[in-house]
Design a protein around this motif. Structure first.
Motif, mmCIF file in Angstrom:
data_model
loop_
_atom_site.group_PDB
_atom_site.id
_atom_site.type_symbol
_atom_site.label_atom_id
_atom_site.label_comp_id
_atom_site.label_asym_id
_atom_site.label_seq_id
_atom_site.Cartn_x
_atom_site.Cartn_y
_atom_site.Cartn_z
ATOM 1 N N ASN A 177 12.167 -15.896 -0.576
ATOM 2 C CA ASN A 177 11.007 -15.545 -1.389
ATOM 3 C C ASN A 177 11.259 -14.280 -2.203
ATOM 4 O OD1 ASN A 177 9.472 -17.712 -0.555
ATOM 5 N ND2 ASN A 177 8.312 -16.572 0.987
ATOM 6 N N LEU A 178 11.831 -13.273 -1.556
ATOM 7 C CA LEU A 178 12.122 -12.014 -2.241
ATOM 8 C C LEU A 178 13.196 -12.190 -3.309
ATOM 9 C CD1 LEU A 178 12.029 -9.572 0.805
ATOM 10 C CD2 LEU A 178 10.584 -9.403 -1.232
ATOM 11 N N GLN A 179 14.226 -12.920 -2.979
ATOM 12 C CA GLN A 179 15.330 -13.122 -3.926
ATOM 13 C C GLN A 179 14.864 -13.881 -5.167
ATOM 14 O OE1 GLN A 179 18.850 -15.478 -2.658
ATOM 15 N NE2 GLN A 179 20.014 -13.613 -3.089
ATOM 16 N N LYS A 234 17.322 -7.772 -8.413
ATOM 17 C CA LYS A 234 17.674 -6.865 -7.316
ATOM 18 C C LYS A 234 18.911 -7.359 -6.566
ATOM 19 C CE LYS A 234 12.964 -5.147 -6.518
ATOM 20 N NZ LYS A 234 13.231 -3.813 -7.103
ATOM 21 N N SER A 235 19.680 -6.416 -6.059
ATOM 22 C CA SER A 235 20.885 -6.741 -5.307
ATOM 23 C C SER A 235 20.532 -7.239 -3.909
ATOM 24 C CB SER A 235 21.783 -5.508 -5.201
ATOM 25 O OG SER A 235 21.160 -4.517 -4.396
ATOM 26 N N ILE A 293 17.269 -6.316 -1.566
ATOM 27 C CA ILE A 293 16.420 -7.346 -0.967
ATOM 28 C C ILE A 293 16.346 -7.167 0.548
ATOM 29 C CG2 ILE A 293 16.162 -9.813 -0.522
ATOM 30 C CD1 ILE A 293 15.449 -9.041 -3.364
ATOM 31 N N ASN A 294 17.489 -6.902 1.168
ATOM 32 C CA ASN A 294 17.510 -6.693 2.623
ATOM 33 C C ASN A 294 16.688 -5.465 3.021
ATOM 34 O OD1 ASN A 294 19.027 -8.887 3.535
ATOM 35 N ND2 ASN A 294 20.960 -7.879 3.033
ATOM 36 N N ASN A 330 8.085 -14.613 -11.085
ATOM 37 C CA ASN A 330 9.282 -15.303 -11.587
ATOM 38 C C ASN A 330 9.352 -16.776 -11.187
ATOM 39 O OD1 ASN A 330 11.791 -14.907 -13.122
ATOM 40 N ND2 ASN A 330 12.849 -15.338 -11.188
ATOM 41 N N GLN A 331 8.247 -17.335 -10.664
ATOM 42 C CA GLN A 331 8.272 -18.714 -10.189
ATOM 43 C C GLN A 331 6.998 -19.462 -10.570
ATOM 44 O OE1 GLN A 331 9.810 -18.524 -5.813
ATOM 45 N NE2 GLN A 331 9.177 -16.465 -6.377
ATOM 46 N N ASP A 332 7.116 -20.771 -10.760
ATOM 47 C CA ASP A 332 5.932 -21.602 -10.954
ATOM 48 C C ASP A 332 5.134 -21.600 -9.648
ATOM 49 O OD1 ASP A 332 6.414 -22.368 -13.581
ATOM 50 O OD2 ASP A 332 7.725 -24.019 -12.969
#
Length: 285
Positions: free
Chosen positions: A42-44, A50-51, A55-56, A199-201
Protein backbone atom coordinates in the motif's frame (compact mmCIF):
# COMPACT_ATOMS: atom_id res chain seq x y z
CA UNK A 1 -15.20 -6.43 29.51
CA UNK A 2 -15.86 -2.69 29.73
CA UNK A 3 -15.79 -2.72 33.53
CA UNK A 4 -12.64 -4.83 33.64
CA UNK A 5 -10.81 -2.43 31.31
CA UNK A 6 -12.04 0.55 33.30
CA UNK A 7 -10.46 -0.83 36.47
CA UNK A 8 -7.31 -2.22 34.84
CA UNK A 9 -6.32 0.88 32.86
CA UNK A 10 -7.19 3.27 35.68
CA UNK A 11 -3.98 2.29 37.47
CA UNK A 12 -1.67 2.24 34.42
CA UNK A 13 0.47 5.38 33.94
CA UNK A 14 0.95 6.70 30.39
CA UNK A 15 4.65 5.87 30.44
CA UNK A 16 3.94 2.20 31.08
CA UNK A 17 1.14 2.21 28.50
CA UNK A 18 3.47 3.36 25.73
CA UNK A 19 6.27 1.04 26.81
CA UNK A 20 3.82 -1.80 26.33
CA UNK A 21 2.81 -0.30 22.98
CA UNK A 22 6.45 -0.42 21.85
CA UNK A 23 6.62 -4.08 22.85
CA UNK A 24 3.33 -4.92 21.12
CA UNK A 25 4.45 -3.06 18.00
CA UNK A 26 7.68 -5.11 17.93
CA UNK A 27 5.67 -8.34 18.18
CA UNK A 28 3.24 -7.35 15.41
CA UNK A 29 6.00 -6.21 13.07
CA UNK A 30 8.84 -8.66 13.66
CA UNK A 31 7.22 -11.80 15.09
CA UNK A 32 3.62 -12.06 13.87
CA UNK A 33 4.36 -9.90 10.82
CA UNK A 34 0.74 -8.76 10.85
CA UNK A 35 -0.19 -7.70 7.32
CA UNK A 36 3.35 -6.51 6.62
CA UNK A 37 3.06 -7.27 2.91
CA UNK A 38 -0.23 -5.37 2.69
CA UNK A 39 1.21 -2.34 4.50
CA UNK A 40 4.40 -2.29 2.43
CA UNK A 41 2.53 -2.70 -0.88
CA UNK A 42 0.00 0.00 0.00
CA UNK A 43 2.78 2.42 0.92
CA UNK A 44 4.90 1.60 -2.11
CA UNK A 45 1.99 2.09 -4.50
CA UNK A 46 0.97 5.34 -2.78
CA UNK A 47 4.47 6.81 -2.71
CA UNK A 48 6.37 5.43 -5.73
CA UNK A 49 8.89 8.25 -5.42
CA UNK A 50 10.10 6.99 -2.02
CA UNK A 51 12.94 4.52 -1.59
CA UNK A 52 12.56 1.08 -0.01
CA UNK A 53 14.37 2.44 3.05
CA UNK A 54 11.88 5.31 3.37
CA UNK A 55 8.91 2.96 2.93
CA UNK A 56 10.25 0.60 5.60
CA UNK A 57 10.76 3.54 7.97
CA UNK A 58 7.17 4.73 7.51
CA UNK A 59 5.93 1.15 7.82
CA UNK A 60 7.76 0.58 11.11
CA UNK A 61 6.45 3.83 12.55
CA UNK A 62 2.92 2.93 11.39
CA UNK A 63 2.93 -0.18 13.59
CA UNK A 64 3.89 1.87 16.64
CA UNK A 65 1.12 4.36 15.90
CA UNK A 66 -1.31 1.47 15.37
CA UNK A 67 -0.55 -0.15 18.74
CA UNK A 68 -0.75 3.28 20.39
CA UNK A 69 -4.25 3.65 18.94
CA UNK A 70 -5.28 0.16 20.05
CA UNK A 71 -4.17 0.73 23.64
CA UNK A 72 -5.56 4.26 23.76
CA UNK A 73 -8.90 2.81 22.65
CA UNK A 74 -8.80 0.22 25.43
CA UNK A 75 -8.06 3.11 27.79
CA UNK A 76 -11.40 4.79 26.97
CA UNK A 77 -13.48 3.15 29.75
CA UNK A 78 -11.21 4.79 32.36
CA UNK A 79 -10.66 8.04 30.42
CA UNK A 80 -12.14 11.22 31.88
CA UNK A 81 -13.30 14.34 30.08
CA UNK A 82 -10.55 16.34 31.77
CA UNK A 83 -7.87 13.96 30.47
CA UNK A 84 -9.26 13.96 26.95
CA UNK A 85 -9.48 17.76 26.82
CA UNK A 86 -5.74 17.90 27.53
CA UNK A 87 -4.83 15.21 25.02
CA UNK A 88 -7.08 16.20 22.10
CA UNK A 89 -7.09 19.91 21.22
CA UNK A 90 -9.73 20.97 18.71
CA UNK A 91 -8.12 24.12 17.36
CA UNK A 92 -10.91 25.87 15.46
CA UNK A 93 -14.09 24.45 16.94
CA UNK A 94 -15.70 27.90 16.49
CA UNK A 95 -15.94 27.32 12.73
CA UNK A 96 -18.61 24.57 12.87
CA UNK A 97 -20.19 26.15 15.97
CA UNK A 98 -21.00 29.26 13.91
CA UNK A 99 -23.38 27.15 11.83
CA UNK A 100 -24.78 25.10 14.70
CA UNK A 101 -25.61 28.22 16.74
CA UNK A 102 -27.73 29.43 13.82
CA UNK A 103 -29.74 26.21 13.98
CA UNK A 104 -27.94 24.72 10.97
CA UNK A 105 -27.00 21.05 11.21
CA UNK A 106 -23.73 20.05 9.58
CA UNK A 107 -22.04 17.00 8.04
CA UNK A 108 -18.49 16.26 9.25
CA UNK A 109 -16.22 13.86 7.34
CA UNK A 110 -12.98 12.43 8.66
CA UNK A 111 -10.69 9.44 8.05
CA UNK A 112 -8.78 6.68 9.81
CA UNK A 113 -5.98 9.08 10.70
CA UNK A 114 -4.34 9.05 14.16
CA UNK A 115 -6.87 8.04 16.84
CA UNK A 116 -10.33 8.32 15.27
CA UNK A 117 -11.97 6.87 18.40
CA UNK A 118 -10.65 9.70 20.56
CA UNK A 119 -11.66 12.12 17.82
CA UNK A 120 -15.32 11.12 18.14
CA UNK A 121 -15.21 11.28 21.95
CA UNK A 122 -13.62 14.73 21.88
CA UNK A 123 -16.17 16.05 19.37
CA UNK A 124 -19.03 14.64 21.45
CA UNK A 125 -18.21 16.58 24.60
CA UNK A 126 -17.18 20.03 23.35
CA UNK A 127 -20.62 21.55 22.88
CA UNK A 128 -24.26 21.09 23.75
CA UNK A 129 -25.06 19.99 20.19
CA UNK A 130 -25.66 16.32 19.45
CA UNK A 131 -23.19 14.29 17.41
CA UNK A 132 -24.76 11.54 15.29
CA UNK A 133 -22.01 9.12 14.28
CA UNK A 134 -22.67 6.84 11.29
CA UNK A 135 -20.97 3.46 11.69
CA UNK A 136 -20.78 0.00 10.17
CA UNK A 137 -21.80 -2.64 12.76
CA UNK A 138 -19.20 -5.33 13.45
CA UNK A 139 -19.95 -8.97 12.70
CA UNK A 140 -19.18 -9.97 16.28
CA UNK A 141 -22.10 -8.89 18.49
CA UNK A 142 -19.87 -8.79 21.56
CA UNK A 143 -17.29 -6.55 19.85
CA UNK A 144 -20.03 -4.37 18.37
CA UNK A 145 -21.61 -3.91 21.80
CA UNK A 146 -18.24 -2.94 23.30
CA UNK A 147 -17.49 -0.32 20.63
CA UNK A 148 -21.00 1.11 20.87
CA UNK A 149 -20.45 1.62 24.58
CA UNK A 150 -17.05 3.32 24.31
CA UNK A 151 -18.04 5.47 21.33
CA UNK A 152 -21.13 6.77 23.09
CA UNK A 153 -19.35 7.38 26.40
CA UNK A 154 -19.56 11.18 26.12
CA UNK A 155 -22.95 11.37 24.44
CA UNK A 156 -22.51 10.48 20.77
CA UNK A 157 -25.59 8.99 19.12
CA UNK A 158 -24.49 5.94 17.09
CA UNK A 159 -26.44 5.18 13.91
CA UNK A 160 -25.94 2.02 11.82
CA UNK A 161 -25.16 2.89 8.21
CA UNK A 162 -28.31 1.16 6.92
CA UNK A 163 -30.46 3.37 9.18
CA UNK A 164 -28.90 6.68 8.11
CA UNK A 165 -31.80 7.98 6.01
CA UNK A 166 -34.42 6.92 8.56
CA UNK A 167 -32.48 8.66 11.35
CA UNK A 168 -32.03 11.88 9.36
CA UNK A 169 -35.78 12.09 8.78
CA UNK A 170 -36.63 11.17 12.37
CA UNK A 171 -34.19 13.72 13.86
CA UNK A 172 -34.67 16.48 11.27
CA UNK A 173 -35.71 19.02 13.91
CA UNK A 174 -32.58 18.50 16.02
CA UNK A 175 -29.59 20.75 15.34
CA UNK A 176 -26.62 18.40 15.25
CA UNK A 177 -23.42 17.30 13.59
CA UNK A 178 -23.54 14.11 11.53
CA UNK A 179 -20.10 12.48 11.63
CA UNK A 180 -18.75 9.94 9.16
CA UNK A 181 -15.38 8.19 8.84
CA UNK A 182 -15.66 8.24 5.06
CA UNK A 183 -12.51 6.49 3.82
CA UNK A 184 -13.77 2.91 4.17
CA UNK A 185 -13.92 0.66 1.12
CA UNK A 186 -17.38 0.12 -0.36
CA UNK A 187 -18.34 -3.48 -1.24
CA UNK A 188 -17.68 -4.33 -4.88
CA UNK A 189 -21.36 -4.30 -5.80
CA UNK A 190 -21.93 -0.86 -4.22
CA UNK A 191 -19.14 1.11 -5.91
CA UNK A 192 -20.50 4.20 -7.64
CA UNK A 193 -17.51 6.51 -7.72
CA UNK A 194 -13.82 6.10 -8.51
CA UNK A 195 -11.11 8.73 -8.26
CA UNK A 196 -7.34 9.03 -8.25
CA UNK A 197 -6.29 8.87 -4.60
CA UNK A 198 -2.73 8.34 -3.39
CA UNK A 199 -1.55 7.55 -6.91
CA UNK A 200 -4.17 4.80 -7.39
CA UNK A 201 -7.68 4.33 -8.73
CA UNK A 202 -9.75 4.22 -5.53
CA UNK A 203 -13.48 3.68 -4.86
CA UNK A 204 -15.30 5.79 -2.26
CA UNK A 205 -18.68 5.60 -0.60
CA UNK A 206 -20.95 8.31 -2.02
CA UNK A 207 -23.40 8.46 0.89
CA UNK A 208 -21.92 11.69 2.27
CA UNK A 209 -22.48 13.46 -1.04
CA UNK A 210 -26.09 12.23 -1.21
CA UNK A 211 -26.80 13.20 2.41
CA UNK A 212 -25.44 16.72 1.92
CA UNK A 213 -27.46 17.35 -1.25
CA UNK A 214 -30.68 15.93 0.21
CA UNK A 215 -30.42 17.89 3.46
CA UNK A 216 -28.50 21.01 2.33
CA UNK A 217 -26.13 20.51 5.28
CA UNK A 218 -22.74 22.29 4.98
CA UNK A 219 -19.89 19.77 4.68
CA UNK A 220 -16.75 19.93 6.85
CA UNK A 221 -13.55 17.93 6.82
CA UNK A 222 -12.03 17.23 10.24
CA UNK A 223 -8.34 16.39 10.18
CA UNK A 224 -6.27 15.04 13.07
CA UNK A 225 -2.53 15.18 13.64
CA UNK A 226 -0.27 13.83 16.36
CA UNK A 227 1.43 16.71 18.21
CA UNK A 228 3.38 14.25 20.37
CA UNK A 229 2.83 10.74 21.60
CA UNK A 230 -0.62 10.47 23.16
CA UNK A 231 -1.53 14.05 22.20
CA UNK A 232 -3.45 15.25 19.17
CA UNK A 233 -4.72 18.39 17.45
CA UNK A 234 -7.70 18.64 15.12
CA UNK A 235 -8.67 21.21 12.50
CA UNK A 236 -11.99 21.81 10.77
CA UNK A 237 -12.12 22.78 7.09
CA UNK A 238 -15.28 23.83 5.28
CA UNK A 239 -15.40 21.71 2.11
CA UNK A 240 -18.65 23.05 0.67
CA UNK A 241 -22.02 24.57 1.50
CA UNK A 242 -25.24 25.12 -0.47
CA UNK A 243 -25.65 25.77 -3.30
CA UNK A 244 -23.44 22.76 -4.04
CA UNK A 245 -21.63 22.29 -7.37
CA UNK A 246 -23.76 20.44 -9.90
CA UNK A 247 -20.99 17.99 -10.77
CA UNK A 248 -21.95 14.53 -9.51
CA UNK A 249 -20.06 13.39 -6.40
CA UNK A 250 -17.95 16.58 -6.34
CA UNK A 251 -18.18 16.61 -2.53
CA UNK A 252 -16.58 13.15 -2.38
CA UNK A 253 -13.79 14.44 -4.60
CA UNK A 254 -13.17 17.41 -2.30
CA UNK A 255 -13.09 15.07 0.68
CA UNK A 256 -10.61 12.68 -0.97
CA UNK A 257 -8.30 15.59 -1.84
CA UNK A 258 -8.40 16.92 1.73
CA UNK A 259 -7.75 13.46 3.19
CA UNK A 260 -4.87 12.82 0.80
CA UNK A 261 -3.23 16.08 1.88
CA UNK A 262 -3.49 15.03 5.55
CA UNK A 263 -2.02 11.59 4.83
CA UNK A 264 0.92 13.01 2.88
CA UNK A 265 1.76 15.33 5.77
CA UNK A 266 2.09 12.35 8.15
CA UNK A 267 1.96 9.03 6.26
CA UNK A 268 2.54 6.76 9.26
CA UNK A 269 -0.66 7.95 10.96
CA UNK A 270 -3.11 6.48 8.42
CA UNK A 271 -4.52 2.94 8.58
CA UNK A 272 -2.29 1.20 6.00
CA UNK A 273 -3.13 -2.33 7.15
CA UNK A 274 -6.61 -1.98 5.65
CA UNK A 275 -6.98 -3.64 2.21
CA UNK A 276 -8.11 -0.35 0.68
CA UNK A 277 -7.35 -1.27 -2.92
CA UNK A 278 -8.74 -4.80 -3.11
CA UNK A 279 -11.20 -3.84 -5.89
CA UNK A 280 -10.07 -3.19 -9.46
CA UNK A 281 -11.56 -0.46 -11.59
CA UNK A 282 -13.13 -1.62 -14.85
CA UNK A 283 -12.27 0.31 -18.00
CA UNK A 284 -15.81 1.63 -18.48
CA UNK A 285 -16.40 2.65 -14.82
Amino acid sequence: MYSILKIAFYFIPNTLLYWFSDFLSFILYHVIKYRRKVVFQNLQNSFPEKSVHEINKISRKFYTNLTDTILETLLIPSLTKEQLKKQVIQKNIELPLEYLRKGQSILVLTGHQCNWEWLLLSSSMLSEYSVDAIYRPLKSKQSDCFFLKIRSKFGANLIPMKDTLRSIIKRKDITRGIAMVADQTPPGGEIQYWTKFLNQDTPFFVGADKIARNTSFPVFYLSMKRSKRGYYETTYELLSEPPFPEEKFSLVEKYSNALEKTIKESPSDWLWSHKRWKNTRLKDS
